[in-house]
Design an enzyme around this catalytic site. Structure first.
Site, PDB file in Angstrom:
ATOM      1  N   LYS A   1      -2.120  14.971  -7.450  1.00 27.11           N
ATOM      2  CA  LYS A   1      -3.343  14.224  -7.170  1.00 27.11           C
ATOM      3  C   LYS A   1      -3.686  14.329  -5.687  1.00 27.11           C
ATOM      4  CE  LYS A   1      -0.499  10.121  -6.714  1.00 27.11           C
ATOM      5  NZ  LYS A   1       0.114   9.000  -7.418  1.00 27.11           N
TER       6      LYS A   1
ATOM      7  N   TYR B   1     -14.079  10.888  27.086  1.00 24.85           N
ATOM      8  CA  TYR B   1     -15.007   9.765  26.939  1.00 24.85           C
ATOM      9  C   TYR B   1     -14.517   8.485  27.635  1.00 24.85           C
ATOM     10  CZ  TYR B   1     -17.872  12.182  23.469  1.00 24.85           C
ATOM     11  OH  TYR B   1     -18.712  13.044  22.835  1.00 24.85           O
TER      12      TYR B   1
HETATM   13  C1  LIG Z   1       1.432   8.843  -7.317  1.00 25.60           C
HETATM   14  C2  LIG Z   1       2.233   8.437  -8.460  1.00 25.60           C
HETATM   15  C3  LIG Z   1       3.591   8.812  -8.575  1.00 25.60           C
HETATM   16  C4  LIG Z   1       4.350   9.531  -7.500  1.00 25.60           C
HETATM   17  O1  LIG Z   1       4.818   8.615  -6.544  1.00 25.60           O
HETATM   18  P1  LIG Z   1       5.678   9.110  -5.288  1.00 25.60           P
HETATM   19  O2  LIG Z   1       6.083   7.858  -4.613  1.00 25.60           O
HETATM   20  O3  LIG Z   1       4.775   9.932  -4.462  1.00 25.60           O
HETATM   21  O4  LIG Z   1       6.802   9.876  -5.834  1.00 25.60           O
HETATM   22  C5  LIG Z   1       4.242   8.508  -9.759  1.00 25.60           C
HETATM   23  N1  LIG Z   1       3.619   7.834 -10.752  1.00 25.60           N
HETATM   24  C6  LIG Z   1       2.334   7.439 -10.643  1.00 25.60           C
HETATM   25  C7  LIG Z   1       1.733   6.702 -11.778  1.00 25.60           C
HETATM   26  C8  LIG Z   1       1.616   7.708  -9.500  1.00 25.60           C
HETATM   27  O5  LIG Z   1       0.341   7.316  -9.416  1.00 25.60           O
END
Ligand SMILES: *Cc1c(COP(=O)(O)O)cnc(C)c1O
Length: 821
Positions: free
Chosen positions: A493, A716
């Protein structure tokens, strides 16, 4: 490798021989461990190596079909009468034994190289210096591991006059296994640094381990002006080894060097036994100087006349060991591999090409130089190259070099040939290279970097460099924490946590992960369009995207009754059945998910009469990384088991259960159930100090250097000043690229020319300024904002945030560049 009969090999590896019905004691001259590098032929033996994440025995069937007749295996069940098998306890050990046996037959000098840094460069430079005089066999790339060393030593045979082998270790006990394989006549200890120190209690212990390579060496070359060199001297005395010590500005050593910097070059003067020599190298950094001194010491050890070689030093080149993946012109993708060219490395590069081109609407093309592989008759060699290119589905070959030009008739695919690089450049038309994945594979002297410059999209100065090897390392590190059958879903993601999308997804697909997970359907569609076939889960399915999800086979996370009703209706409308879904239970996070048993029972009865199949049921831990909240985490896991039980008992098919994210895998691996969801760990961040590799380097180059007086201000609102008159570097990276503005005014640092320097003044939208008064920084120098020298975790801590935010915050306009070793 020398030719051995099958029975001789069985003896050398202490194996039990199972002859096929058509057994004849044929000779073997090639060993492979990677089924992808089989190019045909009957004199090949396959070693089925196995490790925590792969098993070579799985490839036997495929290789039998291709005609391999001899297999070295450790699984009795793999044996059949279709071929000849040699059964051993441990195939890795057997490979080492055969390599040691092959080494024993070689009577010419072997130079063995170990140390923390510089092994590969010293080996390559020695090759450049000595190949004018000797026929040399050397370790391919940096093949210096427990598998790489035996594979390198197996390349040795009687046609060569000198062998150059490197050996690397990371753990105690490893060198003992490599020593009989290399068994060097001349040893080189490059240096001892911090690498892998975590596995040794002291530097002395690590040095002692490395020295085990040299127990029966005749001469040992080392630098005498390091504090540990007494230990090396004593080792030489104890084992009656002739010490060939050298030092810079130190008269005690056997060879004394004096070095003088001259712009980008260095003049090196050498003195030994009343003679003096001087030569120049086209580098000015300390490691290059050290590597060159080692090479000179080898000339002394081999009793050669240094005069004959001095001119070659000035032509030494940087050794590009890494394969690079870059954006090319006209929507093409460039894969650069200029290190060397032999059949093995061509096979490896072609597999990268295939992986990157995979169904991405890109056709595969190769620009290839003459192959430099002694020992095979040229006609046979190029026939094999042709076969290889055809097997990998290459649509066009551009061959460059006198040999390819001469043998062009052997190629049965679309191709063009040029006798040298200049001829290619004269005929070069940009439009001939478009929408293709292009592999540039050339031995170093063909200078393919000049061709790459023609084909490369104009380089953006600021890039996020992603190291794909590090990513695979991290994946495997997590795989080792899992049981054999536990599946892995990788979270890609948010642009793979900022690291890029299709390239990462292609790599993960190649690594056979079970699922990819994206946040929204569009991300999934994008991956499907790029040819990704791995199952994809959409964490946030939106009603607008249902049609796309169904068309592209994207599997929704169902987190509520109403979402389920809408989605199953859509599935029914499109006339699908058995569409895969995943169900999320809320066990305490209070984000998306079904929270109580009543909802769950209702959902179960709805699903029973619907056109979907439950692939998995899962939940998400709120604090798997925080020890103080472990009781809560355990409660979440318990609640999950009871809720998930309602599903598993209601359906008679297999439903995968999963709850662990990265920190969960590290800290609660006993709750891995059927699958885990790996995220941040893949991208190099560990919650428990596990040695993961950093995958991302944010870097840019200096646009301009400016001197600034004591009373002047920088940037700046006149916020920046220097302690006294000095210089600043202007770097094209600003808050619009994702650099947090809080890092301005001395709070943040950058790494340039080997030093950490402060950011001065306010960070601008597209630029920032560095105080480089204490450095030799010049226009065009590379600047790191995070990476090997500034860790993402430290940066996050400094900014009061988490690494996730740093990684995902690098803006899309920063080009992602992928490298692979
Ligand atoms: C993003 C996510 C993970 C991964 O989590 P990490 O801490 O990056 O390993 C796992 N499960 C869900 C549902 C997530 O949204």
């Amino acid at each position: 490798m020398k030719k051995f009969t099958v029975t001789e090999i069985a003896n050398a590896v202490d194996g039990e021989l199972f002859k096929s019905s058509s057994f004849f004691n044929n000779t073997i001259d090639t060993v492979i461990t990677d089924s992808r590098t089989f190019f045909g032929g009957s004199s090949v033996a396959f070693f089925a190596l196995s490790g925590p994440v792969f098993n070579g025995h799985n490839y036997i069937g495929q290789l039998l079909k291709k005609g391999v007749q001899v297999f070295i295996v450790s699984e009795r069940g793999a044996i059949s009468d279709k071929a000849t098998f040699i059964l051993v306890k441990n195939t890795g050990l057997a490979l080492q034994k055969l390599a040691a046996y092959n080494r024993k037959q070689f009577i010419k000098p072997v130079i063995g190289i170990t140390g923390s840094n510089g092994k590969t460069i010293v080996k390559e430079w020695l090759y450049d210096l000595l190949s004018t005089t000797f026929k040399i066999v050397r370790s391919p790339k940096s093949y210096n591991s427990q598998v790489g060393v035996p594979l390198s030593a197996l390349l040795i045979d009687e046609q060569y006059e000198l062998a150059l082998l490197e050996a690397g270790i990371s753990l105690p006990g490893e060198m003992e296994k490599l020593a009989p394989i290399v068994n060097p006549d001349i040893g080189i200890l490059t240096n001892i640094g911090d690498a892998h120190q975590e596995n040794f209690s002291s530097v002395e212990e690590k040095l002692a381990e490395k020295l085990k390579l040299f127990h029966s060496t005749k001469q040992l070359l080392f630098r005498a002006d390091y504090s540990y060199s007494n230990q090396v001297q004593n080792f030489c005395k104890a084992h009656k080894i002739q010490a060939v010590s050298w030092a810079i500005n130190n008269t005690d050593a056997k060879i004394g060097f004096t070095v003088t910097g001259q712009n980008q070059q260095t003049l090196i003067q050498a003195r030994f036994s009343n003679s003096e020599y001087s030569f120049t190298i086209p580098f000015s950094d300390n490691s290059a100087i050290e590597n060159a001194c080692h090479c000179f010491a080898v000339l002394v050890a081999l009793n050669l006349n240094p005069e004959d070689f001095l001119h070659i030093f000035s032509q030494l080149q940087t050794v590009a060991m890494r394969l690079e993946i870059k954006q090319g012109i006209n929507n093409s993708l460039l894969i650069n591999d200029f290190y060397n060219s032999d059949l093995n490395s061509l096979g490896i590069a072609l597999s990268v090409l295939k992986q990157q081109a995979a169904k991405a609407h890109l056709q595969k093309q190769v620009i290839l130089s003459d192959i430099q592989q002694t020992g095979i008759d040229a006609e046979k060699l190029y026939k094999k190259v042709n076969q290889l290119l055809q097997e990998w589905g290459i649509s066009k070959l551009t061959g460059i070099g006198p040999e390819l030009y001469k043998y062009q008739k052997l190629f049965k695919l679309e191709s063009e040939f040029f006798p040298n690089r200049l001829a290619f450049e004269r005929h070069f038309r940009r439009q001939n290279f478009s929408s293709a994945a292009l592999l540039l594979k050339g031995a170093r002297q063909f200078e393919f970097e000049k061709i790459a410059a023609l084909l490369q999209q104009k380089a953006h100065q600021t890039v996020l460099e992603i190291n794909l090897n590090a990513l695979v390392h991290n994946l495997n590190t997590f795989r080792k924490l899992l049981n054999k059958n536990t599946k892995i879903m990788v979270m890609v993601k948010a642009f793979s946590y900022g690291s890029g999308d299709v390239e990462i997804a292609r790599l993960l697909q190649h690594q056979n992960v079970d699922y990819l997970a994206v946040a929204v359907a569009d991300e999934g569609v994008h991956l499907r369009n790029a040819g990704i076939t791995t199952p994809i889960v959409v964490m946030n399915p939106e009603q607008d995207s249902f049609q796309n999800m169904i068309d592209f086979n994207l599997e929704p996370n169902i987190y509520s009754l109403s979402l389920f009703k809408q989605f199953s209706k859509a599935v029914a409308t499109f006339g699908k059945t058995g569409f895969p879904i995943h169900i999320k239970i809320d066990t305490g996070m209070n984000r998306l998910g079904l929270k109580n048993d009543k909802e769950i029972t209702q959902l179960i009865s709805l699903i029973k009469n619907s056109p979907v199949t439950i692939k998995s049921v899962f939940s998400h831990l709120a604090a798997s990384d925080e020890a103080a909240l472990d009781d809560f985490t355990k409660q979440q896991i318990e609640r999950f088991h009871s809720a998930a039980g309602l599903f598993t008992s209601a359906f008679d098919y297999k439903i995968d259960l999963h709850i662990l994210n990265s920190a969960g895998i590290e800290r609660f691996s006993h709750s891995q159930m059927d699958m885990v969801r790996l995220g941040i760990g893949l991208y190099g961040i560990s919650q428990t100090g596990r040695p993961l590799k950093n995958i991302g380097t944010l870097k840019s180059t200096v646009s301009q250097i400016k001197t600034v007086g004591k009373n002047e201000t920088i940037g700046y609102n006149r916020k920046g000043t220097l302690a006294s008159a000095g210089k600043i570097a202007i770097v094209p990276l600003g808050y619009a690229d994702g650099i947090n503005r809080k890092l301005g005014n001395g709070n943040g640092h950058a790494f340039i020319n080997g030093k950490l320097v402060p950011i001065v003044g306010n960070i601008c939208m597209d630029m920032l300024m560095l105080d480089v008064s204490q450095t030799e920084a010049k226009t065009g120098d590379s600047v790191e904002l995070f990476g090997a020298n500034i860790s993402i975790s430290d940066l996050a801590e400094q900014l009061g945030t988490i690494p996730y935010e740093i990684l995902t915050g690098i803006s899309q306009r920063v080009k992602r560049v992928y490298v692979q070793e």
